[in-house]
Design a protein around this motif. Structure first.
Motif, PDB file in Angstrom:
ATOM      1  N   GLU A  80       0.570  -1.193   0.131  1.00 46.66           N
ATOM      2  CA  GLU A  80      -0.112  -0.405  -0.122  1.00 46.66           C
ATOM      3  C   GLU A  80       0.975   1.979  -0.133  1.00 46.66           C
ATOM      4  OE1 GLU A  80      -3.288   2.031   2.697  1.00 46.66           O
ATOM      5  OE2 GLU A  80      -3.106   0.153   2.654  1.00 46.66           O
ATOM      6  N   LEU A  81       2.101   1.463   0.713  1.00 46.74           N
ATOM      7  CA  LEU A  81       2.818   2.297   0.581  1.00 46.74           C
ATOM      8  C   LEU A  81       2.907   2.385  -0.385  1.00 46.74           C
ATOM      9  CD1 LEU A  81       4.602   1.929   4.233  1.00 46.74           C
ATOM     10  CD2 LEU A  81       2.207   3.779   3.655  1.00 46.74           C
ATOM     11  N   ASN A  82       3.284   1.955  -1.963  1.00 50.43           N
ATOM     12  CA  ASN A  82       4.234   1.191  -3.073  1.00 50.43           C
ATOM     13  C   ASN A  82       5.728   2.747  -3.056  1.00 50.43           C
ATOM     14  OD1 ASN A  82       4.357   1.074  -5.306  1.00 50.43           O
ATOM     15  ND2 ASN A  82       2.902   2.424  -5.523  1.00 50.43           N
ATOM     16  N   GLY A  83       6.533   2.334  -1.783  1.00 55.13           N
ATOM     17  CA  GLY A  83       8.250   2.880  -2.283  1.00 55.13           C
ATOM     18  C   GLY A  83       7.828   4.532  -1.430  1.00 55.13           C
ATOM     19  N   ARG A  84       6.370   5.309  -1.200  1.00 48.86           N
ATOM     20  CA  ARG A  84       6.386   6.662  -1.127  1.00 48.86           C
ATOM     21  C   ARG A  84       7.089   6.986  -0.134  1.00 48.86           C
ATOM     22  NH1 ARG A  84       0.742   5.975  -3.354  1.00 48.86           N
ATOM     23  NH2 ARG A  84       0.668   5.323  -1.452  1.00 48.86           N
TER      24      ARG A  84
END
Length: 124
Positions: free
Chosen positions: A14-18
């Motif tokens: 969910e954080l997707n590397g952001r």
């Protein structure tokens, strides 16, 4: 303790590397931290200097250690050689001590500053 690998992976997806997930590992044994490390977690937060020092010595050296909570100036020297980020620096004197110890260790230490904006006198 056994890590819920599916839940952890869902959070990472969910954080997707952001965003950087900091796993607060205070009071947890090194074995639990190692288990999460083995899943790819690299940022861990501690709020007791001695516990942080002990864990840093026992765990992989590529962990990014975050000091969270109130830090006393006289304890900065113990974490200055390795701490990645200090959360909540609440005084200019503490910031100066962090800079002094960082210089002694030939490094920069990133800090998050805590700014008092509350009108209540009891707020730290």
């Amino acid at each position: 303790m056994s890590i819920n690998k599916e839940k952890y992976q869902a959070i990472i997806d969910e954080l997707n590397g952001r965003t950087t997930l900091v796993a607060v590992s205070k009071t947890k044994p090194a074995e639990d931290i190692q288990e999460l490390y083995n899943l790819g977690q690299r940022d861990f937060g501690e709020n007791y200097v001695q516990e942080l020092v002990d864990k840093e010595a026992a765990l992989p050296k590529d962990i990014h250690w975050h000091f969270i909570g109130h830090l006393q100036s006289n304890k900065v020297k113990y974490i200055a050689p390795f701490v990645h980020l200090i959360h909540g620096v609440d005084s200019e004197s503490l910031l100066k001590e962090i800079n002094k110890q960082a210089t002694k260790n030939n490094r920069f230490i990133d800090c998050l500053l805590q700014v008092h904006i509350a009108t209540e006198e009891t707020k730290f």
